[in-house]
Motif scaffolding. Structure first.
Motif, PDB file in Angstrom:
ATOM      1  N   GLU A 123       1.045  -0.577  -0.391  1.00  0.00           N
ATOM      2  CA  GLU A 123      -0.457   0.249   0.204  1.00  0.00           C
ATOM      3  C   GLU A 123       0.626   1.139  -0.023  1.00  0.00           C
ATOM      4  O   GLU A 123      -0.106   2.293  -0.221  1.00  0.00           O
ATOM      5  CB  GLU A 123      -1.088  -0.004   1.307  1.00  0.00           C
ATOM      6  N   VAL A 124       2.317   1.074   0.468  1.00  0.00           N
ATOM      7  CA  VAL A 124       2.735   2.382   0.392  1.00  0.00           C
ATOM      8  C   VAL A 124       4.289   2.161  -0.675  1.00  0.00           C
ATOM      9  O   VAL A 124       4.589   1.121  -0.601  1.00  0.00           O
ATOM     10  CB  VAL A 124       3.536   2.452   2.161  1.00  0.00           C
ATOM     11  N   VAL A 125       4.812   3.029  -1.359  1.00  0.00           N
ATOM     12  CA  VAL A 125       5.327   2.806  -2.147  1.00  0.00           C
ATOM     13  C   VAL A 125       6.614   4.027  -1.956  1.00  0.00           C
ATOM     14  O   VAL A 125       6.411   5.606  -1.729  1.00  0.00           O
ATOM     15  CB  VAL A 125       5.329   2.613  -3.646  1.00  0.00           C
ATOM     16  N   SER A 126       7.661   3.542  -1.872  1.00  0.00           N
ATOM     17  CA  SER A 126       9.257   4.434  -1.967  1.00  0.00           C
ATOM     18  C   SER A 126      10.279   4.511  -2.914  1.00  0.00           C
ATOM     19  O   SER A 126      10.646   3.087  -3.448  1.00  0.00           O
ATOM     20  CB  SER A 126       9.231   4.388  -0.339  1.00  0.00           C
ATOM     21  N   CYS A 127      11.040   6.165  -2.737  1.00  0.00           N
ATOM     22  CA  CYS A 127      12.140   5.055  -3.913  1.00  0.00           C
ATOM     23  C   CYS A 127      13.390   6.777  -2.745  1.00  0.00           C
ATOM     24  O   CYS A 127      12.736   8.076  -2.098  1.00  0.00           O
ATOM     25  CB  CYS A 127      11.795   6.146  -5.173  1.00  0.00           C
ATOM     26  N   ALA A 128      14.255   6.501  -3.443  1.00  0.00           N
ATOM     27  CA  ALA A 128      15.624   7.560  -3.089  1.00  0.00           C
ATOM     28  C   ALA A 128      16.325   8.166  -4.553  1.00  0.00           C
ATOM     29  O   ALA A 128      15.992   7.369  -5.446  1.00  0.00           O
ATOM     30  CB  ALA A 128      16.460   7.411  -2.461  1.00  0.00           C
ATOM     31  N   LYS A 167      13.872  -1.962   7.279  1.00  0.00           N
ATOM     32  CA  LYS A 167      12.760  -1.954   8.108  1.00  0.00           C
ATOM     33  C   LYS A 167      10.990  -1.675   7.708  1.00  0.00           C
ATOM     34  O   LYS A 167      10.649  -2.285   8.688  1.00  0.00           O
ATOM     35  CB  LYS A 167      13.464  -0.456   8.593  1.00  0.00           C
ATOM     36  N   TYR A 168      11.155  -1.095   6.901  1.00  0.00           N
ATOM     37  CA  TYR A 168       9.436  -0.833   7.070  1.00  0.00           C
ATOM     38  C   TYR A 168       8.572  -1.853   5.781  1.00  0.00           C
ATOM     39  O   TYR A 168       9.393  -2.266   4.581  1.00  0.00           O
ATOM     40  CB  TYR A 168       9.088   0.498   5.911  1.00  0.00           C
ATOM     41  N   ARG A 169       8.099  -2.255   5.593  1.00  0.00           N
ATOM     42  CA  ARG A 169       7.427  -3.799   4.235  1.00  0.00           C
ATOM     43  C   ARG A 169       6.430  -2.528   3.661  1.00  0.00           C
ATOM     44  O   ARG A 169       5.069  -2.110   3.591  1.00  0.00           O
ATOM     45  CB  ARG A 169       5.945  -3.581   4.721  1.00  0.00           C
ATOM     46  N   TRP A 170       7.259  -1.736   2.620  1.00  0.00           N
ATOM     47  CA  TRP A 170       6.774  -0.628   1.741  1.00  0.00           C
ATOM     48  C   TRP A 170       7.801  -1.581   0.898  1.00  0.00           C
ATOM     49  O   TRP A 170       8.574  -2.276   0.424  1.00  0.00           O
ATOM     50  CB  TRP A 170       7.677   0.479   1.640  1.00  0.00           C
ATOM     51  N   ALA A 171       7.033  -0.625  -0.912  1.00  0.00           N
ATOM     52  CA  ALA A 171       7.536  -1.183  -1.936  1.00  0.00           C
ATOM     53  C   ALA A 171       8.949   0.224  -2.902  1.00  0.00           C
ATOM     54  O   ALA A 171       8.267   0.618  -2.405  1.00  0.00           O
ATOM     55  CB  ALA A 171       6.272  -1.666  -3.290  1.00  0.00           C
ATOM     56  N   PHE A 172       9.664   0.081  -1.854  1.00  0.00           N
ATOM     57  CA  PHE A 172      10.573   0.511  -2.431  1.00  0.00           C
ATOM     58  C   PHE A 172      11.093   0.050  -3.995  1.00  0.00           C
ATOM     59  O   PHE A 172      12.181  -0.882  -3.616  1.00  0.00           O
ATOM     60  CB  PHE A 172      11.617   0.736  -1.597  1.00  0.00           C
ATOM     61  N   VAL A 173      10.552   1.155  -4.774  1.00  0.00           N
ATOM     62  CA  VAL A 173      10.863   0.308  -5.596  1.00  0.00           C
ATOM     63  C   VAL A 173      12.550   0.558  -6.480  1.00  0.00           C
ATOM     64  O   VAL A 173      12.343  -0.368  -7.286  1.00  0.00           O
ATOM     65  CB  VAL A 173      10.278   1.762  -7.424  1.00  0.00           C
ATOM     66  N   ASN A 174      13.230   0.903  -6.405  1.00  0.00           N
ATOM     67  CA  ASN A 174      14.308   0.270  -6.811  1.00  0.00           C
ATOM     68  C   ASN A 174      15.614  -0.279  -5.747  1.00  0.00           C
ATOM     69  O   ASN A 174      16.720  -0.422  -5.926  1.00  0.00           O
ATOM     70  CB  ASN A 174      15.190   1.938  -8.112  1.00  0.00           C
ATOM     71  N   ASN A 208      13.797  -2.959  -2.973  1.00  0.00           N
ATOM     72  CA  ASN A 208      13.043  -4.027  -2.740  1.00  0.00           C
ATOM     73  C   ASN A 208      12.163  -4.554  -4.279  1.00  0.00           C
ATOM     74  O   ASN A 208      12.170  -6.215  -4.031  1.00  0.00           O
ATOM     75  CB  ASN A 208      12.585  -4.332  -1.871  1.00  0.00           C
ATOM     76  N   PHE A 209      11.691  -3.757  -4.685  1.00  0.00           N
ATOM     77  CA  PHE A 209      11.677  -4.217  -6.097  1.00  0.00           C
ATOM     78  C   PHE A 209      12.592  -4.103  -7.466  1.00  0.00           C
ATOM     79  O   PHE A 209      11.725  -4.437  -8.668  1.00  0.00           O
ATOM     80  CB  PHE A 209       9.983  -3.179  -5.974  1.00  0.00           C
ATOM     81  N   ARG A 210      13.983  -3.848  -7.584  1.00  0.00           N
ATOM     82  CA  ARG A 210      14.597  -3.895  -8.240  1.00  0.00           C
ATOM     83  C   ARG A 210      14.313  -4.570  -9.497  1.00  0.00           C
ATOM     84  O   ARG A 210      14.406  -4.392 -10.601  1.00  0.00           O
ATOM     85  CB  ARG A 210      15.758  -3.684  -7.620  1.00  0.00           C
ATOM     86  N   PRO A 211      14.574  -6.006  -8.798  1.00  0.00           N
ATOM     87  CA  PRO A 211      13.977  -7.010 -10.263  1.00  0.00           C
ATOM     88  C   PRO A 211      12.989  -6.534 -11.402  1.00  0.00           C
ATOM     89  O   PRO A 211      12.863  -7.112 -12.258  1.00  0.00           O
ATOM     90  CB  PRO A 211      13.585  -8.097  -9.114  1.00  0.00           C
ATOM     91  N   TYR A 212      11.624  -6.193  -9.813  1.00  0.00           N
ATOM     92  CA  TYR A 212      10.565  -5.647 -11.607  1.00  0.00           C
ATOM     93  C   TYR A 212      10.996  -4.562 -12.068  1.00  0.00           C
ATOM     94  O   TYR A 212      10.375  -4.526 -13.517  1.00  0.00           O
ATOM     95  CB  TYR A 212       9.240  -5.677 -10.465  1.00  0.00           C
ATOM     96  N   TYR A 213      10.992  -3.563 -11.647  1.00  0.00           N
ATOM     97  CA  TYR A 213      11.610  -2.352 -11.132  1.00  0.00           C
ATOM     98  C   TYR A 213      12.182  -2.358 -12.803  1.00  0.00           C
ATOM     99  O   TYR A 213      11.748  -2.156 -13.656  1.00  0.00           O
ATOM    100  CB  TYR A 213      11.904  -1.251 -10.179  1.00  0.00           C
ATOM    101  N   ALA A 214      13.239  -2.503 -12.924  1.00  0.00           N
ATOM    102  CA  ALA A 214      14.485  -2.689 -13.833  1.00  0.00           C
ATOM    103  C   ALA A 214      13.717  -3.227 -15.186  1.00  0.00           C
ATOM    104  O   ALA A 214      14.193  -2.815 -16.077  1.00  0.00           O
ATOM    105  CB  ALA A 214      15.724  -3.659 -13.531  1.00  0.00           C
ATOM    106  N   GLU A 215      13.121  -3.942 -14.519  1.00  0.00           N
ATOM    107  CA  GLU A 215      12.407  -4.950 -16.178  1.00  0.00           C
ATOM    108  C   GLU A 215      11.686  -3.914 -16.921  1.00  0.00           C
ATOM    109  O   GLU A 215      11.532  -4.468 -18.511  1.00  0.00           O
ATOM    110  CB  GLU A 215      11.331  -6.089 -15.881  1.00  0.00           C
TER     111      GLU A 215
END
Lengths: 80, 412
Positions: free
Chosen positions: B128-133, B196-203, B205-212
């Motif tokens: 439900e929460v998404v994030s990036c730096a 620490k947080y259960r967020w979708a940090f796009v680049n 913990n979600f990097r394998p999906y994001y990069a595709e």
């Protein structure tokens, strides 16, 4: 106790120094090397450090003070 | 339920991982990458099927790591491929094309592609929460897509980032957090937050999906070239991910019978002020020496420790390409020449690509008789300030026709 994973990058002049041994002598941490590529010019080490969070922070600062570039395994966290 | 997306796999040791929010191998810290059932995709896809698909990047959905229908960024992609005849003439090349992601929807950069895939996957995995730096394009894209799809979003930035650069994120009512300290320290904190947080940090913990998502730029080039692989593709590099994924798209298209196999070269472009990948390539090594203090106007490429640098070098070498870099002055010239000849206003990264292509042609790494595609990744309006003092001043006149005539006469 926590575990942190880092990539360490060292210049050629540091590659001959037993830095990980020094790290283990100076800080009460469990270390586990997972990956390493060392040439005469550059060294890259994937390492896991386990211990007190403050001690891990001190160890990272010490490594940096010795000229080691320390990055979390999630490198490129900040993108354009 | 889709049957094409197989699993995540370590690029180093090949170990398999479940299709969850994981990104590095627990054994050797190698990056994880999405793999597919190519035999099934090959039976399913055809040129005709893709051409009759949606007018967006999702016409290549069988090659993307989702298990359900996409839900985010449904209008992203299918940006123009321009035949750049005027620029070709100036660069002295036979056939030149611009893959123009300066007009990508909704936030005018190729990041809309990767964020669309990452957030579609985040929905599938019930985040439900998404994030990036980010220092720019990624933040804008994440904030826009999050707003349009009901995600709560957090954008982390270095605290000293210019205010103008965060307006393009703040407008979407995302939560922007400035972090004090050097980039290294900000990077480390972001990594801790992602853990620490259960967020979708796009680049992260979600990097394998994001990069595709970057692959869609490659597939679009192939289709828009008439289902042919261009002889040469020039791609700017920050982490190096885009370059490796465009190559992956070319390889997958060959594997699934969409294009004929032929030799092609992938060239990488960086700014001289932050050139860890091109420097390693030119030295003949695969080991990337980090750049502690990047110093270039191409901020969107200023990643001192590129996550996919090693793989980018492997790709460039395997395809017979070259890696080149350009100074800030050459970047400005690249932006101007692209705008003046083709009417495309690119951000600084585009100036890097054009500047490096010019050098690659001059040095003979790209032969004059070949066919070249330049990947232009972001819009110039985002970095317009770099052109201050580099453009002609405006003519200010009194409201008299004689004054106007003088200017026109002068130009005759």
């Amino acid at each position: 106790m926590i575990k942190q994973r880092y990539w360490l990058s060292l210049d050629g002049n540091l590659c001959k120094r037993p830095l990980i041994w020094e790290l283990s002598r100076n800080f009460d941490l469990i270390f586990n090397i997972r990956n390493a590529s060392i040439t005469g010019e550059i060294g890259i080490i994937g390492i896991e450090l386990e211990g007190n969070p403050e001690v891990i922070k001190e160890a990272v600062s010490w490594l940096e003070s010795q000229g080691v570039h320390v990055e979390p395994v999630e490198i490129s966290t900040i993108e354009g | 339920m889709k049957e094409f997306f197989d699993r995540l796999k370590c690029k180093e040791c090949g170990r398999s991982y479940p299709k969850e929010a994981v990104h590095v191998c627990e054994f050797d810290f190698g990056p994880l990458e999405a793999t597919y059932h190519y035999h099934k995709i090959k039976k399913y896809v055809s040129r005709q099927m893709i051409e009759s698909g949606p007018d967006s990047m999702w016409r290549y959905e069988p090659f993307l790591p989702l298990e359900e229908e996409p839900t985010v960024g449904l209008h992203t992609g299918m940006t123009p491929l321009l035949a750049a005849k005027r620029l070709a003439k100036i660069l002295g090349i036979k056939e030149l094309y611009i893959k123009n992601d300066t007009v990508n929807f909704p936030t005018l950069s190729f990041k809309d592609r990767v964020v669309s895939v990452a957030l579609s996957r985040a929905k599938e995995l019930h985040y439900e929460v998404v994030s990036c730096a980010s220092t720019g394009n990624l933040a804008n894209s994440l904030a826009a897509h999050a707003a349009a799809n009901g995600f709560k979003s957090y954008v982390l930035i270095p605290a000293d980032l210019e205010p103008a650069k965060v307006i393009g994120s703040l407008v979407y009512n995302t939560r922007v957090i400035g972090i004090k300290g050097s980039y290294d320290k900000v990077n480390r904190l972001c990594s801790e937050i992602a853990g620490k947080y259960r967020w979708a940090f796009v680049n992260v913990n979600f990097r394998p999906y994001y990069a595709e998502g970057s692959k869609t730029m490659g597939f679009e080039i192939l289709e828009q070239m008439g289902w042919k692989i261009p002889d040469h593709t020039v791609i700017c590099m920050a982490s190096g991910s885009l370059l490796t994924k465009i190559d992956k798209a070319y390889q997958e298209a060959i594997l699934c019978g969409l294009v004929e196999e032929k030799p092609y070269a992938i060239h990488g472009a960086q700014a001289s002020g932050c050139n860890p990948i091109t420097a390693a390539f030119k030295k003949g090594t695969d080991l990337i020496r980090p750049i502690a203090n990047p110093n270039t106007i191409a901020k969107s490429l200023a990643i001192g420790t590129p996550a996919d640098g090693y793989y980018a070098i492997q790709t460039i070498r395997r395809t017979g390409g070259y890696a080149e870099d350009v100074t800030d002055q050459e970047i400005i010239e690249g932006i101007k020449i692209l705008a003046e000849t083709e009417g495309v206003f690119a951000e600084t990264a585009g100036g890097v690509t054009v500047g490096c292509a010019k050098k690659l042609i001059q040095k003979g790494y790209i032969p004059q008789e070949s066919q070249v595609v330049l990947c232009i990744t972001g819009n110039g309006l985002k970095t317009a300030e770099v052109l201050k003092d580099h453009l002609n001043p405006i003519d200010v006149i009194e409201p008299h026709i004689q004054d106007f005539d003088k200017i026109v006469d002068f130009e005759k």
